[in-house]
Each structure stands twice: as structure tokens, then as C-alpha cells.
Design a protein around this motif. Structure first.
Motif, PDB file in Angstrom:
ATOM      1  N   GLN A   1      14.042  -3.828   7.351  1.00 26.62           N
ATOM      2  CA  GLN A   1      14.477  -5.127   6.872  1.00 26.62           C
ATOM      3  C   GLN A   1      13.281  -5.875   6.290  1.00 26.62           C
ATOM      4  O   GLN A   1      12.132  -5.556   6.587  1.00 26.62           O
ATOM      5  CB  GLN A   1      15.118  -5.933   8.015  1.00 26.62           C
ATOM      6  CG  GLN A   1      14.153  -6.432   9.078  1.00 26.62           C
ATOM      7  CD  GLN A   1      13.841  -5.403  10.127  1.00 26.62           C
ATOM      8  OE1 GLN A   1      14.011  -4.202   9.901  1.00 26.62           O
ATOM      9  NE2 GLN A   1      13.359  -5.836  11.289  1.00 26.62           N
ATOM     10  N   VAL A   2      13.593  -6.883   5.496  1.00 29.03           N
ATOM     11  CA  VAL A   2      12.545  -7.681   4.858  1.00 29.03           C
ATOM     12  C   VAL A   2      11.779  -8.464   5.917  1.00 29.03           C
ATOM     13  O   VAL A   2      12.372  -9.123   6.766  1.00 29.03           O
ATOM     14  CB  VAL A   2      13.165  -8.646   3.833  1.00 29.03           C
ATOM     15  CG1 VAL A   2      12.096  -9.589   3.282  1.00 29.03           C
ATOM     16  CG2 VAL A   2      13.829  -7.866   2.698  1.00 29.03           C
ATOM     17  N   GLN A   3      10.461  -8.334   5.856  1.00 30.20           N
ATOM     18  CA  GLN A   3       9.590  -9.129   6.731  1.00 30.20           C
ATOM     19  C   GLN A   3       8.541  -9.820   5.894  1.00 30.20           C
ATOM     20  O   GLN A   3       7.932  -9.205   5.004  1.00 30.20           O
ATOM     21  CB  GLN A   3       8.931  -8.246   7.789  1.00 30.20           C
ATOM     22  CG  GLN A   3       9.859  -7.827   8.905  1.00 30.20           C
ATOM     23  CD  GLN A   3       9.121  -7.287  10.109  1.00 30.20           C
ATOM     24  OE1 GLN A   3       8.240  -6.445   9.969  1.00 30.20           O
ATOM     25  NE2 GLN A   3       9.484  -7.760  11.282  1.00 30.20           N
ATOM     26  N   LEU A   4       8.339 -11.096   6.189  1.00 26.48           N
ATOM     27  CA  LEU A   4       7.365 -11.904   5.470  1.00 26.48           C
ATOM     28  C   LEU A   4       6.538 -12.652   6.502  1.00 26.48           C
ATOM     29  O   LEU A   4       7.094 -13.353   7.356  1.00 26.48           O
ATOM     30  CB  LEU A   4       8.078 -12.877   4.536  1.00 26.48           C
ATOM     31  CG  LEU A   4       8.986 -12.214   3.489  1.00 26.48           C
ATOM     32  CD1 LEU A   4      10.016 -13.199   2.983  1.00 26.48           C
ATOM     33  CD2 LEU A   4       8.156 -11.664   2.349  1.00 26.48           C
ATOM     34  N   VAL A   5       5.227 -12.506   6.434  1.00 26.09           N
ATOM     35  CA  VAL A   5       4.339 -13.144   7.404  1.00 26.09           C
ATOM     36  C   VAL A   5       3.312 -13.969   6.653  1.00 26.09           C
ATOM     37  O   VAL A   5       2.444 -13.433   5.967  1.00 26.09           O
ATOM     38  CB  VAL A   5       3.643 -12.107   8.296  1.00 26.09           C
ATOM     39  CG1 VAL A   5       2.727 -12.812   9.292  1.00 26.09           C
ATOM     40  CG2 VAL A   5       4.680 -11.243   9.023  1.00 26.09           C
ATOM     41  N   SER A  25       6.907  -6.759   3.675  1.00 20.54           N
ATOM     42  CA  SER A  25       7.281  -5.375   3.974  1.00 20.54           C
ATOM     43  C   SER A  25       8.792  -5.262   4.025  1.00 20.54           C
ATOM     44  O   SER A  25       9.507  -6.267   4.083  1.00 20.54           O
ATOM     45  CB  SER A  25       6.671  -4.936   5.304  1.00 20.54           C
ATOM     46  OG  SER A  25       7.143  -5.736   6.365  1.00 20.54           O
ATOM     47  N   GLY A  26       9.280  -4.019   3.969  1.00 23.12           N
ATOM     48  CA  GLY A  26      10.706  -3.764   4.107  1.00 23.12           C
ATOM     49  C   GLY A  26      11.478  -3.750   2.810  1.00 23.12           C
ATOM     50  O   GLY A  26      12.705  -3.661   2.828  1.00 23.12           O
ATOM     51  N   PHE A  27      10.787  -3.842   1.679  1.00 23.21           N
ATOM     52  CA  PHE A  27      11.450  -3.789   0.384  1.00 23.21           C
ATOM     53  C   PHE A  27      10.422  -3.342  -0.659  1.00 23.21           C
ATOM     54  O   PHE A  27       9.235  -3.256  -0.373  1.00 23.21           O
ATOM     55  CB  PHE A  27      12.053  -5.149   0.002  1.00 23.21           C
ATOM     56  CG  PHE A  27      11.042  -6.260  -0.155  1.00 23.21           C
ATOM     57  CD1 PHE A  27      10.502  -6.893   0.953  1.00 23.21           C
ATOM     58  CD2 PHE A  27      10.640  -6.691  -1.413  1.00 23.21           C
ATOM     59  CE1 PHE A  27       9.570  -7.910   0.823  1.00 23.21           C
ATOM     60  CE2 PHE A  27       9.718  -7.716  -1.561  1.00 23.21           C
ATOM     61  CZ  PHE A  27       9.168  -8.326  -0.442  1.00 23.21           C
ATOM     62  N   THR A  28      10.901  -3.061  -1.866  1.00 22.25           N
ATOM     63  CA  THR A  28      10.004  -2.623  -2.934  1.00 22.25           C
ATOM     64  C   THR A  28       9.333  -3.844  -3.533  1.00 22.25           C
ATOM     65  O   THR A  28       9.854  -4.477  -4.461  1.00 22.25           O
ATOM     66  CB  THR A  28      10.778  -1.839  -4.002  1.00 22.25           C
ATOM     67  OG1 THR A  28      11.495  -0.773  -3.374  1.00 22.25           O
ATOM     68  CG2 THR A  28       9.803  -1.257  -5.034  1.00 22.25           C
ATOM     69  N   SER A 101      17.488 -13.062   1.648  1.00 26.40           N
ATOM     70  CA  SER A 101      17.737 -14.307   2.378  1.00 26.40           C
ATOM     71  C   SER A 101      16.770 -14.483   3.537  1.00 26.40           C
ATOM     72  O   SER A 101      16.897 -15.415   4.319  1.00 26.40           O
ATOM     73  CB  SER A 101      19.178 -14.310   2.904  1.00 26.40           C
ATOM     74  OG  SER A 101      19.386 -13.190   3.749  1.00 26.40           O
ATOM     75  N   SER A 102      15.788 -13.595   3.640  1.00 28.33           N
ATOM     76  CA  SER A 102      14.853 -13.657   4.765  1.00 28.33           C
ATOM     77  C   SER A 102      13.752 -14.688   4.528  1.00 28.33           C
ATOM     78  O   SER A 102      13.254 -14.836   3.414  1.00 28.33           O
ATOM     79  CB  SER A 102      14.207 -12.286   4.987  1.00 28.33           C
ATOM     80  OG  SER A 102      15.163 -11.326   5.351  1.00 28.33           O
ATOM     81  N   TRP A 103      13.390 -15.357   5.592  1.00 30.41           N
ATOM     82  CA  TRP A 103      12.286 -16.314   5.576  1.00 30.41           C
ATOM     83  C   TRP A 103      11.332 -15.953   6.711  1.00 30.41           C
ATOM     84  O   TRP A 103      11.759 -15.549   7.786  1.00 30.41           O
ATOM     85  CB  TRP A 103      12.796 -17.742   5.774  1.00 30.41           C
ATOM     86  CG  TRP A 103      13.603 -18.239   4.624  1.00 30.41           C
ATOM     87  CD1 TRP A 103      14.896 -17.920   4.337  1.00 30.41           C
ATOM     88  CD2 TRP A 103      13.167 -19.127   3.598  1.00 30.41           C
ATOM     89  NE1 TRP A 103      15.284 -18.554   3.179  1.00 30.41           N
ATOM     90  CE2 TRP A 103      14.261 -19.304   2.714  1.00 30.41           C
ATOM     91  CE3 TRP A 103      11.972 -19.790   3.330  1.00 30.41           C
ATOM     92  CZ2 TRP A 103      14.177 -20.118   1.585  1.00 30.41           C
ATOM     93  CZ3 TRP A 103      11.894 -20.610   2.206  1.00 30.41           C
ATOM     94  CH2 TRP A 103      12.983 -20.762   1.345  1.00 30.41           C
ATOM     95  N   GLY A 104      10.048 -16.143   6.468  1.00 28.37           N
ATOM     96  CA  GLY A 104       9.080 -15.952   7.528  1.00 28.37           C
ATOM     97  C   GLY A 104       9.006 -17.177   8.414  1.00 28.37           C
ATOM     98  O   GLY A 104       9.824 -18.106   8.304  1.00 28.37           O
ATOM     99  N   GLN A 105       7.986 -17.196   9.258  1.00 27.36           N
ATOM    100  CA  GLN A 105       7.829 -18.332  10.186  1.00 27.36           C
ATOM    101  C   GLN A 105       7.149 -19.514   9.518  1.00 27.36           C
ATOM    102  O   GLN A 105       7.172 -20.618  10.050  1.00 27.36           O
ATOM    103  CB  GLN A 105       7.040 -17.889  11.432  1.00 27.36           C
ATOM    104  CG  GLN A 105       5.529 -17.912  11.286  1.00 27.36           C
ATOM    105  CD  GLN A 105       4.980 -16.815  10.390  1.00 27.36           C
ATOM    106  OE1 GLN A 105       5.684 -15.880  10.010  1.00 27.36           O
ATOM    107  NE2 GLN A 105       3.698 -16.907  10.057  1.00 27.36           N
TER     108      GLN A 105
END
Length: 113
Positions: A1-5, A25-28, A101-105
Motif C-alpha cells: 500500500q502507499v506509504q508516505l513519511v 513507497s508502495g507505488f511506482t 487517497s493516502s496521507w502521511g502523518q
């Protein structure tokens, strides 16, 4: 899955600089446009800057000439160089992959003397 840090936030005096980083990470990564957003309590989330997969960029009028977005496709990283910071830049900053639709912290930026 999409991860953004996100990282790199902190307390800085007006006129100072900070460089934010976002590890994806988790995507191209190289196929996606990436944006930085910011949010302060009681305000709508604002898109600050976008970098497209070919490298073109756009900025909100409020940061144009002060902020620079960049990316390193080999490292799956996106950056936001923030110069001439103002108190009104105080916010939590997030990076976002277009199409996700992913958001990091987020990372807190506080501009204050």
C-alpha cells in the motif's frame, strides 16, 4: 500500500529556511505527480506545490518565489525547500501522491520568533 513519511519540520525564526523530505513507497513513484499540502487548525487544507512526473512544477501564490519542490526518482523522495519563512507558513505539511487517497502523518513547521 502507499506509504508516505514526511520529515524535516521544526521551529524556525521568520526569514529562516527549512527543507522538508517525504519518503514514498508502495507505488511506482516515477509515474506519479506529487504535491505538498499544509493545514492549520480551522482552515482548509491548502495545496502548496506540485511536481509532475516530467519535472514541471506549480506553486500556490502564497509561496511562489520562496518555496521549491523537487524529486529524486531514484530514491523515491520528494522535497520542499522553504526559504524566507513567514509566521503564516506555520502548519502541518503533508506530501501526497496524485491518484492516491493516502496521507502521511505530516511534519509540523512553526515559524516564530
Amino acid at each position: 500500500q502507499v506509504q508516505l513519511v514526511e520529515s524535516g519540520g521544526g521551529l524556525v525564526q521568520p526569514g529562516g529556511s527549512l527543507r522538508l523530505s517525504c519518503a514514498a513507497s508502495g507505488f511506482t513513484f516515477s509515474s506519479n505527480a506529487m504535491s505538498w499540502y499544509r493545514q492549520t487548525p480551522g482552515k482548509e487544507r491548502e495545496r502548496v506545490a506540485t511536481i509532475y512526473k516530467a519535472g514541471s512544477t506549480t506553486y500556490a501564490d502564497s509561496v511562489k518565489g520562496r518555496f521549491t519542490i523537487s524529486r529524486d526518482n531514484a530514491k523515491n523522495m520528494v522535497y520542499l525547500q522553504m526559504n524566507s519563512l513567514k509566521p503564516e507558513d506555520t502548519a502541518v505539511y503533508y506530501c501526497v501522491a496524485h491518484g492516491s487517497s493516502s496521507w502521511g502523518q505530516g511534519t509540523q513547521v512553526t515559524v516564530s520568533s
